[in-house]
Design a protein around this motif. Structure first.
Motif, PDB file in Angstrom:
ATOM      1  N   UNK A 131       0.873  -1.172   0.000  1.00  0.00           N
ATOM      2  CA  UNK A 131       0.000   0.000   0.000  1.00  0.00           C
ATOM      3  C   UNK A 131       0.912   1.225   0.000  1.00  0.00           C
ATOM      4  N   UNK A 132       0.780   2.055  -1.027  1.00  0.00           N
ATOM      5  CA  UNK A 132       1.568   3.277  -1.170  1.00  0.00           C
ATOM      6  C   UNK A 132       0.596   4.447  -1.153  1.00  0.00           C
ATOM      7  N   UNK A 133       0.943   5.505  -0.420  1.00  0.00           N
ATOM      8  CA  UNK A 133       0.010   6.617  -0.313  1.00  0.00           C
ATOM      9  C   UNK A 133       0.745   7.921  -0.031  1.00  0.00           C
ATOM     10  N   UNK A 134       0.049   9.006  -0.329  1.00  0.00           N
ATOM     11  CA  UNK A 134       0.483  10.330   0.085  1.00  0.00           C
ATOM     12  C   UNK A 134      -0.684  10.933   0.853  1.00  0.00           C
ATOM     13  N   UNK A 135      -0.364  11.671   1.912  1.00  0.00           N
ATOM     14  CA  UNK A 135      -1.413  12.285   2.714  1.00  0.00           C
ATOM     15  C   UNK A 135      -0.927  13.627   3.249  1.00  0.00           C
ATOM     16  N   UNK A 136      -1.578  14.689   2.837  1.00  0.00           N
ATOM     17  CA  UNK A 136      -1.228  16.033   3.329  1.00  0.00           C
ATOM     18  C   UNK A 136      -1.865  16.287   4.693  1.00  0.00           C
ATOM     19  N   UNK A 137      -3.112  15.853   4.840  1.00  0.00           N
ATOM     20  CA  UNK A 137      -3.863  16.177   6.058  1.00  0.00           C
ATOM     21  C   UNK A 137      -4.006  15.000   7.025  1.00  0.00           C
ATOM     22  N   UNK A 138      -3.627  13.802   6.583  1.00  0.00           N
ATOM     23  CA  UNK A 138      -3.741  12.626   7.453  1.00  0.00           C
ATOM     24  C   UNK A 138      -4.916  11.720   7.130  1.00  0.00           C
TER      25      UNK A 138
ATOM     26  N   UNK B  76      -1.397  -1.097  -4.103  1.00  0.00           N
ATOM     27  CA  UNK B  76      -2.601  -0.312  -3.839  1.00  0.00           C
ATOM     28  C   UNK B  76      -2.127   1.121  -3.618  1.00  0.00           C
ATOM     29  N   UNK B  77      -2.647   2.038  -4.423  1.00  0.00           N
ATOM     30  CA  UNK B  77      -2.149   3.416  -4.430  1.00  0.00           C
ATOM     31  C   UNK B  77      -3.243   4.358  -3.962  1.00  0.00           C
TER      32      UNK B  77
END
Length: 160
Positions: free
Chosen positions: A5-12, A73-74
């Motif tokens: 699982x790969x992700x980006x999160x600015x706010x959480x 999973x992106x």
């Protein structure tokens, strides 16, 4: 089956969903870190501008090589009706490395179809499952049922 699982999160919010998915699947996860600061109002505004202009950004080096996974999973937040810039960068850098993909997003608006189509075009892979969640669902912890359905779809389509 080896899953990342790969992700980006600015706010959480996207991070919260990514952690839940990886915990249920008992799989590896990796957060993408943007070198450019996206904090505060200035960060929010630059995020929207960069996403609208389909810019790439510098991201920190990743620990996990997506080519070593059967499924990646992106997860991305939607910025100004577009893929977040760090995820656009990740997909551009690794488009040749994906065997199978699934996508999820967190959103305020209603642009998930467009974002998922863009992600499909960048990876040149049809996603085996999709999950879209509103920011409100995530904040109020009302997303787990949809996340479990997403995981069920993944498992049904990856049984070999």
């Amino acid at each position: 089956m080896k899953i990342l699982v790969v992700f980006y999160s600015r706010s959480g919010k996207t991070k919260k969903v990514a952690e839940a998915i990886s915990e249920i699947l008992k799989c590896d996860k990796e957060e993408i870190f943007d070198i450019k600061s996206r904090k505060g109002i200035a960060g929010f505004l630059s995020a929207g501008t960069d996403a609208n202009l389909r810019r790439l950004t510098a991201i920190k080096e990743m620990k996990n090589n997506p080519s070593l996974y059967d499924l990646v999973i992106i997860g991305t937040p939607i910025w100004s009706s577009n893929i977040s810039t760090p995820i656009r960068t990740y997909l551009s850098l690794h488009k040749e490395d994906f065997k199978e993909v699934a996508f999820f997003c967190t959103r305020l608006g209603s642009d998930a179809e467009k974002v998922f189509a863009d992600m499909k075009n960048l990876t040149q892979k049809p996603p085996i499952a999709l999950l879209e969640l509103t920011s409100r669902e995530v904040v109020r912890d009302q997303y787990m049922q949809k996340a479990k359905e997403f995981i069920k779809n993944l498992k049904e389509k990856t049984v070999k």
